[in-house]
Design a protein around this motif. Structure first.
Motif, PDB file in Angstrom:
ATOM      1  N   PRO A 110       9.801   9.637   6.550  1.00 46.84           N
ATOM      2  CA  PRO A 110       9.024   9.763   5.307  1.00 46.84           C
ATOM      3  C   PRO A 110       8.258   8.530   4.867  1.00 46.84           C
ATOM      4  N   ASN A 111       8.754   7.333   5.148  1.00 44.87           N
ATOM      5  CA  ASN A 111       8.093   6.125   4.648  1.00 44.87           C
ATOM      6  C   ASN A 111       7.034   5.562   5.598  1.00 44.87           C
ATOM      7  N   THR A 112       6.696   6.317   6.635  1.00 41.22           N
ATOM      8  CA  THR A 112       5.712   5.839   7.602  1.00 41.22           C
ATOM      9  C   THR A 112       4.303   6.245   7.176  1.00 41.22           C
ATOM     10  N   LEU A 113       3.449   5.259   6.973  1.00 42.65           N
ATOM     11  CA  LEU A 113       2.044   5.539   6.665  1.00 42.65           C
ATOM     12  C   LEU A 113       1.321   5.807   7.980  1.00 42.65           C
ATOM     13  N   LYS A 114       0.667   6.971   8.039  1.00 42.49           N
ATOM     14  CA  LYS A 114      -0.032   7.374   9.264  1.00 42.49           C
ATOM     15  C   LYS A 114      -1.536   7.313   9.018  1.00 42.49           C
ATOM     16  N   VAL A 115      -2.209   6.447   9.787  1.00 40.13           N
ATOM     17  CA  VAL A 115      -3.635   6.176   9.593  1.00 40.13           C
ATOM     18  C   VAL A 115      -4.409   6.529  10.857  1.00 40.13           C
ATOM     19  N   PHE A 116      -5.613   7.081  10.666  1.00 35.80           N
ATOM     20  CA  PHE A 116      -6.520   7.293  11.807  1.00 35.80           C
ATOM     21  C   PHE A 116      -7.848   6.630  11.488  1.00 35.80           C
ATOM     22  N   THR A 137      -7.956  -3.566   2.901  1.00 34.40           N
ATOM     23  CA  THR A 137      -7.692  -3.370   1.472  1.00 34.40           C
ATOM     24  C   THR A 137      -7.343  -1.919   1.185  1.00 34.40           C
ATOM     25  N   VAL A 138      -8.120  -0.989   1.737  1.00 35.05           N
ATOM     26  CA  VAL A 138      -7.889   0.448   1.503  1.00 35.05           C
ATOM     27  C   VAL A 138      -6.542   0.873   2.066  1.00 35.05           C
ATOM     28  N   ILE A 139      -6.243   0.450   3.289  1.00 35.28           N
ATOM     29  CA  ILE A 139      -4.980   0.841   3.930  1.00 35.28           C
ATOM     30  C   ILE A 139      -3.785   0.269   3.172  1.00 35.28           C
ATOM     31  N   THR A 140      -3.901  -0.989   2.749  1.00 36.63           N
ATOM     32  CA  THR A 140      -2.818  -1.626   1.988  1.00 36.63           C
ATOM     33  C   THR A 140      -2.574  -0.899   0.671  1.00 36.63           C
ATOM     34  N   GLU A 141      -3.653  -0.531   0.000  1.00 35.18           N
ATOM     35  CA  GLU A 141      -3.529   0.189  -1.272  1.00 35.18           C
ATOM     36  C   GLU A 141      -2.882   1.548  -1.058  1.00 35.18           C
ATOM     37  N   MET A 188      -0.838   2.340   1.327  1.00 30.64           N
ATOM     38  CA  MET A 188       0.558   2.102   1.653  1.00 30.64           C
ATOM     39  C   MET A 188       1.377   1.872   0.373  1.00 30.64           C
ATOM     40  N   ASN A 189       0.816   1.114  -0.554  1.00 30.67           N
ATOM     41  CA  ASN A 189       1.503   0.870  -1.831  1.00 30.67           C
ATOM     42  C   ASN A 189       1.712   2.162  -2.607  1.00 30.67           C
ATOM     43  N   ILE A 190       0.680   3.013  -2.622  1.00 30.72           N
ATOM     44  CA  ILE A 190       0.780   4.307  -3.324  1.00 30.72           C
ATOM     45  C   ILE A 190       1.852   5.178  -2.681  1.00 30.72           C
ATOM     46  N   LYS A 191       1.859   5.202  -1.352  1.00 29.27           N
ATOM     47  CA  LYS A 191       2.838   6.037  -0.630  1.00 29.27           C
ATOM     48  C   LYS A 191       4.262   5.571  -0.925  1.00 29.27           C
ATOM     49  N   LEU A 220       0.640  -8.593   5.936  1.00 26.27           N
ATOM     50  CA  LEU A 220       1.839  -8.033   5.302  1.00 26.27           C
ATOM     51  C   LEU A 220       3.136  -8.669   5.793  1.00 26.27           C
ATOM     52  N   GLY A 221       3.048  -9.484   6.838  1.00 24.89           N
ATOM     53  CA  GLY A 221       4.257 -10.077   7.407  1.00 24.89           C
ATOM     54  C   GLY A 221       5.054  -9.071   8.223  1.00 24.89           C
TER      55      GLY A 221
END
Length: 197
Positions: free
Chosen positions: A111-117, A184-188, A190-193, A22-23
């Motif tokens: 709000p714009n932070t994607l939180k992943v576990f 791929t799943v995380i990127t997708e 993130m785009n949705i969020k 993602l750079g």
């Protein structure tokens, strides 16, 4: 983006690969160096204190109550506060991937932070740790249980939340699907969020 992870789930590697794709800037152990600069503690001291809760953490807390008064913060608390400030400053500077350190909680109001576990079956994690650290099966399992317990206790102490509980994250994912699929799943997600924010 912040990534919490079970020990041996490959969270560091997945986070780094995501950042490269993602750079984004990538921060994991770099946070220790930054916190060392603001606390005056040696980076190795911080590394040892990080996630260092154990089943005897109540004993440790009692110890700290006697050693440190209301006017002087305990080293562990001071490190958590310093790392929290570093995390907030990094998030404010621009797009990045931050690994661990209760970052989902620290940035909970952003709000714009994607939180992943990231999690994975114990068998998968065991094989990964055996290979990476050249450990026996028994040693790898013992380390997995110890590290997961430390992370869980540390997270609960500072956030009053359950570590790995789905409600704390935008996405929980079994990393055993493979690094490429996980990215791929995380990127997708993130785009949705970002589209919905």
């Amino acid at each position: 983006m912040v990534i919490g992870r079970q020990f041996g789930s490959g969270g560091h590697d997945i986070g780094k690969a995501l950042a490269e794709k993602l750079g984004y800037h990538f921060y994991d152990n770099e946070i220790i160096q930054m916190a060392a600069g603001s606390t005056g503690y040696d980076p190795e001291f911080i590394r040892n204190k990080e996630e260092n809760m154990s089943n005897s953490f109540l004993y440790d807390l009692m110890n700290q109550m006697y050693i440190y008064s209301d006017t002087k913060e305990s080293p562990r608390d001071e490190i958590f506060e310093s790392e929290g400030k570093v995390i907030r400053d990094l998030a404010a500077k621009g797009r990045c991937v931050i690994i661990g350190r209760c970052a989902d909680y620290v940035l909970r109001n952003r709000p714009n932070t994607l939180k992943v576990f990231l999690h994975a079956p114990e068998e998968v994690r065991k094989k990964r740790i055996m290979k990476l650290e050249n450990l026996t099966e028994e040693e790898a399992l013992r380390k997995i249980h110890k590290m997961d317990r430390r992370r869980s206790d540390n997270y609960a102490y500072y956030t009053h939340r359950i570590w790995g509980h789905a409600q704390n994250y935008d996405l929980t994912l079994d990393s055993s699907i493979g690094e490429a699929y996980a990215i791929t799943v995380i990127t997708e997600m993130m785009n949705i969020k970002h589209m919905n924010s």
